[in-house]
Write an enzyme that holds these catalytic residues in place. Structure first.
Site, mmCIF file in Angstrom:
data_model
loop_
_atom_site.group_PDB
_atom_site.id
_atom_site.type_symbol
_atom_site.label_atom_id
_atom_site.label_comp_id
_atom_site.label_asym_id
_atom_site.label_seq_id
_atom_site.Cartn_x
_atom_site.Cartn_y
_atom_site.Cartn_z
ATOM 1 N N CYS A 1 81.409 106.860 46.387
ATOM 2 C CA CYS A 1 80.525 105.734 46.652
ATOM 3 C C CYS A 1 79.301 106.271 47.368
ATOM 4 O O CYS A 1 79.270 107.422 47.790
ATOM 5 C CB CYS A 1 81.205 104.674 47.521
ATOM 6 N N GLY B 1 77.932 105.736 42.304
ATOM 7 C CA GLY B 1 78.749 104.574 41.970
ATOM 8 C C GLY B 1 77.967 103.590 41.138
ATOM 9 O O GLY B 1 76.901 103.134 41.566
ATOM 10 N N ASN C 1 82.340 105.067 52.430
ATOM 11 C CA ASN C 1 82.468 106.086 51.395
ATOM 12 C C ASN C 1 83.646 106.965 51.767
ATOM 13 O O ASN C 1 83.645 107.598 52.823
ATOM 14 C CB ASN C 1 81.179 106.919 51.299
ATOM 15 N N GLY C 2 84.658 107.017 50.896
ATOM 16 C CA GLY C 2 85.821 107.832 51.163
ATOM 17 C C GLY C 2 87.091 107.128 50.733
ATOM 18 O O GLY C 2 87.070 106.217 49.910
ATOM 19 N N TYR D 1 79.134 119.098 42.027
ATOM 20 C CA TYR D 1 78.838 118.026 41.073
ATOM 21 C C TYR D 1 78.310 116.738 41.697
ATOM 22 O O TYR D 1 77.364 116.148 41.193
ATOM 23 C CB TYR D 1 80.101 117.711 40.262
#
Length: 482
Positions: free
Chosen positions: A16, A42, A117-118, A257
């Site tokens: 995210c 996202g 985020n996570g 990436y």
């Protein structure tokens, strides 16, 4: 419906992206711009919550930032000089509006909004305990656990409640929190997920990546340290480190990436690291060929590095169209096969009769690599050699990356020769784990205590996996009973 991009349906999905602004007029508009820059992290949903000094305002929607936050009536309603936002790719919880962040709740201490985020690796354990004590959950997101832990904490002060909640969670998190008292930005004690801070005039900006700071014209100040809480109240900033000293383990896949190549991660240019990975790959796994061809777009920097190191010409052998929507209605197999070429097509005149090296960032299930190799063969390539700018992905991630179950990962099912046969390549090679560390400027993983979370390659998970271990134990009991 099917994604027309044959090279995105078999990637590790970005977790995210989060973005926060404290102290700027029209903060929500800046957040929307920042989320645009983080859209790659996202694409399922987006949300923004703002605070005008008296009330919180929220808008959440399925889909991209564009189309949801470019209408005047929506942005005008998001009043205030404090705001935070979130772009989502679900790693836990269903794809539904109730799971779109920021999540918001009215607590005894006032409104509380959180963008995460996570992934909390003991979320189910905590959720079961909270439900047993009377908590009523409105979503299936692991992030909501944080709201309930804050709400039920015995501490009186809202900051103390928040720290108390974080002491109970395991896994990975970067968080931006809004309360009537101010904004809090923090990372988990291992710093697995990224978070940076910037300044725009008198405003403080927090974001998952530096590229989002660039887009709004903010100056990059520094990364939020692992285990650090940065609090902004009345324009003043202070820092707390309530969790003690730890050995950080940021996610190594950010450099491979996830992050945009124009971001800075851990004080290093993501683009430069990816080129260095490609160069290391050329040193470790050379092969005679006519051309080096990237798998667009994520394979481009590593392919440039491979070409420069090997002296083999770099060419764009796969051409991408940027004017095709994300989905395409496909009434039959023939149209489905044609549909994938709407977005990527082989540069036949360049490839025909050539021996080529394809460079990509990773192999997950292997279905994508098979499609790429077949496309090159159909275009007349004489030989197709595949080079991968990461080690074999043999393990699932439990820290906010959507990975398949381990038995669906190609590298967990086959040796490299077996994988080569599966994708129909003439040869296949991955950069070594030591080589990946060297590209990041380290001596090599075997010569040091690991400085990154590389569990997807090594199985060396840096935290407990409470929920996963409990599910494994339950499955073992079930199998024994049968």
């Amino acid at each position: 419906m099917l994604t027309t991009n044959p090279f995105e349906d078999d990637k590790l999905r970005e977790e995210c992206g989060i973005f926060g602004v404290s102290g700027a007029d029209g903060a929500a508009a800046l957040v929307a711009l920042g989320l645009h820059a983080l859209q790659h992290r996202g694409q399922e949903a987006a949300g923004i919550t703002s605070w005008d000094g008296a009330h919180f305002h929220s808008h959440r929607a399925m889909g991209h930032v564009a189309g949801n936050f470019d209408r005047d009536e929506i942005m005008t309603a998001l009043r205030g000089d404090v705001a935070c936002g979130h772009v989502r790719y679900s790693t836990t919880g269903e794809t539904a509006l109730r799971n779109v962040q920021p999540l918001y709740a009215e607590l005894a201490t006032g409104g509380f909004a959180v963008a995460h985020n996570g992934n909390i690796s003991n979320a189910m354990f905590l959720r079961d305990d909270l439900v047993a004590r009377g908590a009523i959950f409105q979503s299936t997101s692991d992030t909501e656990v944080i709201l309930h832990l804050v709400a039920t904490s015995s501490y009186r002060d809202s900051l103390d409640k928040f720290i108390d909640a974080l002491r109970r969670v395991e896994g990975a998190y970067s968080l931006i929190v809004m309360t009537p008292q101010g904004m809090i930005a923090c990372r988990d004690p291992l710093g697995i997920r990224p978070l940076v801070m910037g300044r725009l005039d008198d405003a403080y900006i927090f974001a998952s990546e530096t590229v989002a700071l660039d887009v709004v014209g903010a100056e990059f100040v520094r990364s939020i340290d692992p285990g650090e809480l940065v609090i902004v109240e009345n324009g003043q900033l202070r820092s707390l480190r309530p969790f003690g000293q730890t050995n950080p383990r940021p996610c190594i896949f950010e450099w491979v990436y996830f992050s945009r190549p124009d971001s800075i991660a851990g004080d290093q240019s993501v683009y430069s690291v990816r080129k260095a990975i490609g160069a290391q790959l050329a040193i470790e796994s050379p092969v005679e060929a006519d051309l080096v061809i990237p798998v667009p777009d994520s394979g481009v920097p590593a392919a440039i590095g491979y070409a420069q190191q090997s002296g083999i010409p770099f060419e764009l052998g796969i051409i991408r169209s940027h004017y095709v929507g994300r989905t395409f209605i496909q009434p039959g197999d023939q149209i489905r096969r044609l549909g994938v070429k709407l977005k990527h097509n082989a540069n036949r005149a360049l490839i025909q009769g050539k021996s080529i090296i394809l460079v990509d960032d990773s192999i997950v299930r292997g279905t994508t690599s098979l499609k790429i190799v077949e496309m090159m063969r159909e275009a007349g390539a004489r030989e197709v050699h595949m080079r991968i700018a990461s080690p074999p992905t043999t393990n699932s991630c439990f820290y906010g990356v959507d990975t398949p179950e381990r038995d669906k990962l190609l590298a967990s099912r086959f040796s490299v020769p077996g994988m080569t046969d599966f994708i129909h390549a003439d040869s296949l090679a991955f950069v070594s784990i030591d080589g990946l560390y060297k590209a990041l400027g380290e001596a090599g993983r075997n010569d040091m205590t690991p400085r990154y979370c590389d569990a997807c390659f090594t199985g060396d998970y840096p935290t407990r996996l409470t929920d996963h271990d409990a599910l494994d134990a339950e499955l073992a009991l079930h199998e024994a009973a049968e």
